[in-house]
Structures are given as structure tokens and as C-alpha cells.
Design a protein around this motif. Structure first.
Motif, PDB file in Angstrom:
ATOM      1  N   ALA A 125     -54.960 -12.176  95.010  1.00 55.24           N
ATOM      2  CA  ALA A 125     -55.456 -12.932  93.830  1.00 55.24           C
ATOM      3  C   ALA A 125     -55.293 -14.488  94.016  1.00 55.24           C
ATOM      4  CB  ALA A 125     -55.154 -12.365  92.440  1.00 55.24           C
TER       5      ALA A 125
ATOM      6  N   ILE B 162     -52.812 -14.352  88.142  1.00 57.32           N
ATOM      7  CA  ILE B 162     -53.014 -13.418  87.210  1.00 57.32           C
ATOM      8  C   ILE B 162     -52.772 -13.762  85.729  1.00 57.32           C
ATOM      9  CG2 ILE B 162     -53.009 -11.236  86.294  1.00 57.32           C
ATOM     10  CD1 ILE B 162     -52.962 -10.115  89.196  1.00 57.32           C
TER      11      ILE B 162
ATOM     12  N   LYS C 221     -59.982 -12.065  92.549  1.00 51.07           N
ATOM     13  CA  LYS C 221     -59.118 -11.038  92.988  1.00 51.07           C
ATOM     14  C   LYS C 221     -59.684  -9.983  93.828  1.00 51.07           C
ATOM     15  CE  LYS C 221     -55.782  -7.955  90.187  1.00 51.07           C
ATOM     16  NZ  LYS C 221     -56.214  -6.640  90.972  1.00 51.07           N
TER      17      LYS C 221
ATOM     18  N   HIS D 264     -62.477 -10.575  83.986  1.00 51.93           N
ATOM     19  CA  HIS D 264     -61.492 -10.189  84.682  1.00 51.93           C
ATOM     20  C   HIS D 264     -60.467  -9.707  83.585  1.00 51.93           C
ATOM     21  CE1 HIS D 264     -62.942 -12.456  88.243  1.00 51.93           C
ATOM     22  NE2 HIS D 264     -62.241 -11.677  88.936  1.00 51.93           N
TER      23      HIS D 264
ATOM     24  N   LEU E 177     -58.492  -6.162  84.092  1.00 49.36           N
ATOM     25  CA  LEU E 177     -57.121  -6.018  84.257  1.00 49.36           C
ATOM     26  C   LEU E 177     -56.798  -4.925  83.349  1.00 49.36           C
ATOM     27  CD1 LEU E 177     -56.098  -9.768  84.725  1.00 49.36           C
ATOM     28  CD2 LEU E 177     -55.678  -8.067  86.179  1.00 49.36           C
TER      29      LEU E 177
END
Length: 417
Positions: free
Chosen positions: A40, A57, A70, A299, A303
Motif C-alpha cells: 500500500a 493505511i 492498495k 478504501h 478495510l
């Protein structure tokens, strides 16, 4: 004696770097005390430079202005590899993005080990692209050029499942016929190989490889099916438009697929979404989708889905905490939900293994052991489905995130010594 060669497992989800130190394959520390670096990059808009791995992240989740990229390896073998994306007001090619990431790995490994590495064995899946030899060769060629741009001069490749087998070979006492199941984030590769202490010093291991096969299914696909089953329906997937047509699924697929998430934010996608919204019969759900895209929280949702997948390996149910995000509610997911969503993926993995056995003219009873490696092998339904094919075989579990890199370093000793 320390080596100037290394093994690099450039993974879809995480990457690892190994070298030979004092005649032993060793993982380099790439981020603090960690021997993996999540694949990432976070490109900051408020400051120069980028952050990588867990820091990338974290920066994204902490609300810094910028763009998270990512699952970078997923781009290999796709048309995206020849295109660019808009970053900080200018176009940046996906090749350059991959080069930045591999350059960072090289710098961190050299800092950690106090060595310079010019020779590298890179892991590669059996198939970057399913059923397309030309595209597969092109993907390997692109990765080789990216590695050269990152500073490596001499580059070799080895199949990732074979690399995992090399690490196991240092731990078994008698010759065995082993199925290596390397279940990564982007691909699943399977190899039938003869392993044993008398084989370890062979330069050419082709005679020990009975068959191999791979399929473009990995952990990110399990993220995708879980998101499509439990999250995207809350944003309008499956709802109806005026005229009794089902809402198009493209935007939901983009938001459920790691490397496609940025496509959801393009002007074209936004314009199409506005058009779909005008004809929607469930505007309350489409409002959530519109807000998610406007806030670029794709994202963030992905996640949380990934975390749910991981937590479901040891829990019967979890909560996906999206009350404070654009989705606006927490969503419960059970292991049964996940198993149901994963059925077709698991079936394809099973069929790939059966085809592999048939190509080698072997029955499951002939397999002495099954070696599991790669993070996706920790998903209970995946491991159970594969193990059920070999009820009489021993099972081994390698370092889920380091076995391939260790094996690549061992292979480097043969290739570069």
C-alpha cells in the motif's frame, strides 16, 4: 558469509524480503519490527512524499488528505498496467507506482540488513492471467522491468508455491510427494513436487516437479464476495430502477474490488451514478452510495470488510463498524454468511486441484502431505475444502506471510552463487 542476493515475495496484500545470513534464509525487517510490508502507498496532498505499508493505511484512516493505493500487484496482467491515474493534479503511471513501492522495499531491506542487493529472485504466481499465455508472459516482463527500475540488476523468477516448498524441504527427513497450496491475496497456486534432503542441492529441480496449476483467486476475491453479499446491498445493490430494471452493478463491483476502487471516483462514474440516482426507486440507499463516493470512503469500507474476513477465521460472527461512515450503520456478518458467499470461489479452488491431480495421473491417496501457505489458507472454509480432498495426507503450515520469501532466498543461493 552474507549474500548480495535476495528473495522478494511481492504480494497482493503483503510483501516480504529474505536473504541468506550466516548460511540461513532470514526475513528482513521492513516496517519497525515487522517482516512484512503491506502493499500500500498513501500519496499525501498536504505534504510532499508518500507513506508506505501500515503507515499508509494509518494515514488514510486518520483522515489525512490524499490517495490510498492498495493491492498493487493486482494491476499486473490487467489493462491498467499501461494506463495512468490522477494523483496530486497530474497523471502518474501504474508502472511508476509499482516502481516506487519496490524501490521502498529495497531501501528498507538494505537499511535493515546493512547489505546492498543487486541480484533478486522474485516470486510469481503460476498464472498472472488465467488462460492467456501471452498476457502472462507480458505481466512477468513488466514486473522484471519494474524491478530493474527499482535498482535490481539481475532478476530471476520462481513460482511462489515452489519457493514455499523449498522452505519446507529444509524441515522434512524423507522424500515426500507434496501438494503445495499457496493461497495469497491475489492468486492461488498449486504444485505437486517431490521434496527430500537428497534433492536440496540440485540446481535443476524440473524433474522433481510433477505438475503445477494456478487460478486468479485470492484473499481480495473473498473480500469482494463478502462485500457484495453483505455491504453493497445496503448501498443499493439489487434495488430497482423505474421501469423494473435492476440497478447496474458496475459501481458496486468497483467499490468491492481493491484495485478498482479509484475508478469509482472518476468523473464518468460520478456522472453515471447521478443518472442512476435519478431513476432509483430506493433513493435512501443510493444516498448512502453517493455520500460514500463523494467522501471517497471506498478504501475505508474495504478495510473494514477485510478486517471482518480476518476476524471470522476465529469468530462465529462479527460487526462491521460503519455507523460513523457514509454507510451510516453497523452491519453484522456471521461465519455462515461468509461461507455462503465463498462457496463458488471454494468450488473453483477445488476444481483446480482436481484438474492438477488428473494432469499428473495421480489419485489423492498418492499425496504424502499438503503444505498450506499464504494468508488466505487461514480462512476455515478454504482450508477445510482443500483438506477434505486429502483425508489421509499429513498437513503442514508454513510461515503464512514469509515462507515464499524464505524459499526464494534459498533459490537465490542456487541461482546466483
Amino acid at each position: 558469509m552474507n549474500s548480495s542476493y535476495c528473495g522478494i515475495d511481492f504480494g497482493t496484500s503483503n510483501s516480504a524480503f529474505a536473504w541468506i545470513a550466516e548460511n540461513k534464509a532470514t526475513l528482513a525487517r521492513l516496517e519497525g519490527g515487522n517482516t512484512t510490508l503491506p502493499s500500500a502507498i498513501f500519496f499525501h496532498t498536504e505534504k510532499t512524499g508518500s507513506s508506505f505499508g501500515r503507515a499508509a493505511i494509518s494515514d488514510y484512516l486518520n483522515g489525512y488528505e490524499g490517495r490510498l493505493m492498495k493491492s498493487l500487484k493486482s494491476i499486473l496482467g490487467t489493462s491498467l498496467m499501461e494506463s495512468s491515474t490522477e494523483l496530486l493534479g497530474s497523471a502518474l503511471s501504474f508502472r511508476d507506482i509499482l516502481t516506487q513501492y519496490l524501490t521502498e522495499i529495497k531501501l528498507r531491506a538494505e537499511e535493515s540488513t546493512k547489505q546492498e542487493f543487486k541480484n533478486a529472485v522474485f516470486g510469481r504466481p503460476v498464472h498472472f492471467v488465467d488462460n492467456d499465455d501471452l498476457a502472462d508472459k507480458k505481466a512477468e516482463s513488466v514486473l522484471s522491468k519494474v524491478a530493474q527500475a527499482a535498482g535490481f540488476e539481475n532478476i530471476e523468477f520462481q513460482y511462489e508455491p515452489l519457493a514455499a516448498a523449498f522452505e519446507l524441504e529444509t524441515r522434512i527427513a524423507t522424500e515426500s510427494l507434496v501438494l503445495v497450496a499457496d493461497l495469497g491475496a491475489g492468486t492461488s497456486d498449486f504444485s505437486l513436487i517431490r521434496l527430500g534432503p537428497n534433492n536440496m542441492q540440485k540446481l535443476d529441480r524440473k524433474g522433481d516437479i510433477l505438475a503445477n496449476a494456478g487460478i486468479h483467486i485470492g484473499g481480495t476475491d473473498y473480500d469482494k464476495v463478502l462485500s457484495m453479499k453483505k455491504i453493497m446491498p445496503e448501498l443499493g445493490l439489487g434495488s430497482m430502477l423505474i421501469g423494473q430494471k435492476t440497478i447496474p452493478s458496475t459501481q458496486f463491483i468497483n467499490l468491492s474490488t481493491w484495485h478498482r476502487i479509484p475508478l469509482a471516483y472518476s468523473r464518468k462514474s460520478m456522472a453515471h451514478l447521478a443518472q442512476v440516482y435519478s431513476g432509483s426507486l430506493e433513493k435512501n440507499k443510493l444516498n448512502k452510495l453517493m455520500n460514500l463516493v463523494r467522501k471517497r470512503e471506498g478504501h475505508l469500507v474495504a478495510l473494514e470488510v477485510e478486517a471482518a474476513k480476518i476476524n471470522l477465521t476465529s469468530n462465529s460472527s462479527v460487526i462491521v463498524p460503519l455507523e460513523n461512515a457514509s454507510v451510516g450503520l453497523d452491519i453484522p456478518i456471521s461465519r455462515v454468511d461468509f461461507d455462503d458467499a465463498a462457496q463458488e470461489l471454494n468450488r473453483k479452488l477445488s476444481e483446480t486441484i482436481k484438474s492438477l491431480l488428473a494432469s499428473a495421473n495421480l489419485s489423492p491417496q498418492r499425496i504424502d502431505a499438503v503444505l498450506f501457505t499464504g494468508g488466505t489458507s487461514s480462512i476455515p472454509s478454504v482450508k477445510n475444502r482443500i483438506s477434505a480432498l486429502f483425508p489421509a495426507s499429513k498437513t503442514y503450515e508454513g510461515d503464512l506471510f514469509g515462507a515464499v520469501a524464505l524459499g526464494l532466498a534459498i533459490d537465490g543461493k542456487r541461482k546466483f552463487r
